[in-house]
Design an enzyme around this catalytic site. Sequence first.
Site, PDB file in Angstrom:
ATOM      1  N   SER A   1       5.508   6.137   0.065  1.00 50.52           N
ATOM      2  CA  SER A   1       6.878   5.630  -0.091  1.00 50.52           C
ATOM      3  C   SER A   1       7.460   5.108   1.210  1.00 50.52           C
ATOM      4  O   SER A   1       8.663   5.203   1.440  1.00 50.52           O
ATOM      5  CB  SER A   1       7.785   6.724  -0.686  1.00 50.52           C
ATOM      6  OG  SER A   1       7.260   7.194  -1.912  1.00 50.52           O
ATOM      7  N   ARG A   2       6.610   4.580   2.064  1.00 52.65           N
ATOM      8  CA  ARG A   2       7.019   3.982   3.348  1.00 52.65           C
ATOM      9  C   ARG A   2       7.610   4.985   4.327  1.00 52.65           C
ATOM     10  O   ARG A   2       8.195   4.591   5.344  1.00 52.65           O
ATOM     11  CB  ARG A   2       8.039   2.834   3.146  1.00 52.65           C
ATOM     12  CG  ARG A   2       7.816   1.965   1.937  1.00 52.65           C
ATOM     13  CD  ARG A   2       6.415   1.416   1.836  1.00 52.65           C
ATOM     14  NE  ARG A   2       6.100   0.431   2.854  1.00 52.65           N
ATOM     15  CZ  ARG A   2       4.900  -0.132   3.011  1.00 52.65           C
ATOM     16  NH1 ARG A   2       3.916   0.226   2.212  1.00 52.65           N
ATOM     17  NH2 ARG A   2       4.689  -1.018   3.951  1.00 52.65           N
ATOM     18  N   LEU A   3       7.455   6.287   4.048  1.00 49.97           N
ATOM     19  CA  LEU A   3       7.972   7.310   4.971  1.00 49.97           C
ATOM     20  C   LEU A   3       6.885   7.644   5.990  1.00 49.97           C
ATOM     21  O   LEU A   3       6.392   8.770   6.076  1.00 49.97           O
ATOM     22  CB  LEU A   3       8.414   8.551   4.191  1.00 49.97           C
ATOM     23  CG  LEU A   3       9.571   8.316   3.216  1.00 49.97           C
ATOM     24  CD1 LEU A   3       9.900   9.593   2.454  1.00 49.97           C
ATOM     25  CD2 LEU A   3      10.811   7.810   3.966  1.00 49.97           C
TER      26      LEU A   3
ATOM     27  N   GLU B   1       0.857  -1.190   0.000  1.00 49.35           N
ATOM     28  CA  GLU B   1       0.000   0.000   0.000  1.00 49.35           C
ATOM     29  C   GLU B   1       0.890   1.236   0.000  1.00 49.35           C
ATOM     30  O   GLU B   1       1.856   1.314   0.758  1.00 49.35           O
ATOM     31  CB  GLU B   1      -0.885   0.024   1.249  1.00 49.35           C
ATOM     32  CG  GLU B   1      -1.929  -1.080   1.315  1.00 49.35           C
ATOM     33  CD  GLU B   1      -3.134  -0.795   0.451  1.00 49.35           C
ATOM     34  OE1 GLU B   1      -3.191   0.317  -0.120  1.00 49.35           O
ATOM     35  OE2 GLU B   1      -3.998  -1.663   0.333  1.00 49.35           O
TER      36      GLU B   1
END
Length: 534
Positions: free
Chosen positions: A508-510, A326
């Site tokens: 972006s997984r941040l 996701e």
Amino acid sequence: MWSSLRRTSNMKCLFSSAQSLSLSPKPISNTHHTPSPPLSSAFLQPTTRCPAIRSLWFKPRTAEGVRALHTMQNPEAISYLTQSQAAEIDEILMGPLGFSVDQLMELAGLSVATSIAEVYKPSEYNRVLAICGPGNNGGDGLVAARHLHHFGYKPFVCYPKRTAKPLYTGLVTQLESLSVPFISVEDLPLDLSKDFDIVVDAMFGFSFRGDPRPPFDNLIQKLNYINNYDQTHQKSSAVVSIDIPSGWQVEGDGGPEGIKPDMLVSLTAPKLCAKNFCGPHHFLGGRFVPPSIADKYKLRLPPYPGTSMCVRIGKPPQVEISALRENYISPEFLEEQVEADPFDQFRKWFDDVVAAGLREPNAMALSTACKNGKPSSRMVLLKGFDKNGFVWYTNYESRKAQELFENPHASLLFYWDGLNRQVRVEGSVQKVSDEESDQYFHSRPRGSQIGAIVSKQSTIVPGRHVLYDQYKELEEKFADGSLIPKPKNWGGYRLKPEMFEFWQGQKSRLHDRLRYSPQEINGQQVWKIERLAP
């Protein structure tokens, strides 16, 4: 869709016969997901375009639901309509059953839009091109474009051969009032994937016969180009066909050069050609077929879940686990915006979850460990919280109770998928008072009180019938409404937090991770807020 209406229209247009739209009762979906109430676009969940797409799938909760799920997954268990049957059903709907063309078209377009929204989220698949033909299938596309605009997408419409009837001119006016752009065929790029994330094929319906004429033959070639482009494993537009892929034979297929859509939204019931559909997403929409038609044509169709306008049919897409991901789209979660006290911040987020209508917002994963450090976890339900801690209730002779006796520390994890949020709480645990446990026990439904007595939690049971028999025995015993005594081995625990971590999913997984930990300043305990790397 409507054969009787089509007969009165000008058949000497671009096509050998005008198209039609056909709606069908709504099949069962995914949802995964049980559909959630609409949220702000800031919380919409994105998906990636691959067979591993997160999409709505029906979650059966009863034996009947399980049977319905098997029906959906078995193509032979669902009815398919011939071209003549589809036309007959349309005539009945618009004749003795009193439906109008615009009613059915509105239901069809809404079903298409909700099907698209179940699979392709506007956070990643925002630009939608609806290619609309001059008949009712094109009208469905116009209605779908309007609903997609309201769902947060950015629709564009290519409508090269407009119909002068008031119904269609009204649909165009509605889209123009929303500033939805209309694009000519000449202005479309050869590669639609460069400008559009989704292309809706709304050119021909089930009544179409013969070969497509200009400009629709060229438009079908553009859709075929998308298929070829996709074979290079580059990102391409998702193609969504309404009722049947344009150019296909209603009782056959499109041949080697035919459109190969990623999604097919069948209406009323799937047409015979749908048996040749090989894409990952097949939905049924419409949800209006009355019992008289279902009985007359012996239609076997799955039920629609809840208030959903669409339902997935056929086998679920094959999932490649490594491709599941996701790309969360959420508001920023910044230190200067959060509450100074983590209990206040938790209350704020919990209220958001309740307002969003997410299912069981108080469900939490409780993690414990025995004295040798061996961990375990299970789902429990939060029953209250305040500045003194978080409370839940259970059997004091269960495995988790034994672990808490040996090691009175635990962690709680709340995960709220619909808002891309989770909260982890760590702390020491102790039992609540007998008075508090007794008061809560008698506030529960009587069935739950009896269930607490019957269940010797974590012990081995010979079979489910044993639980049922004991339950019925106690149900009869207390049938007079007398007070059900709380078991001595049942009560509550309270976790006193020593650490909070609030997590908000981001691109972006941040992800945002803010940790609250206690510290003493000038003899007073305050909460220190620190950002953790995702």
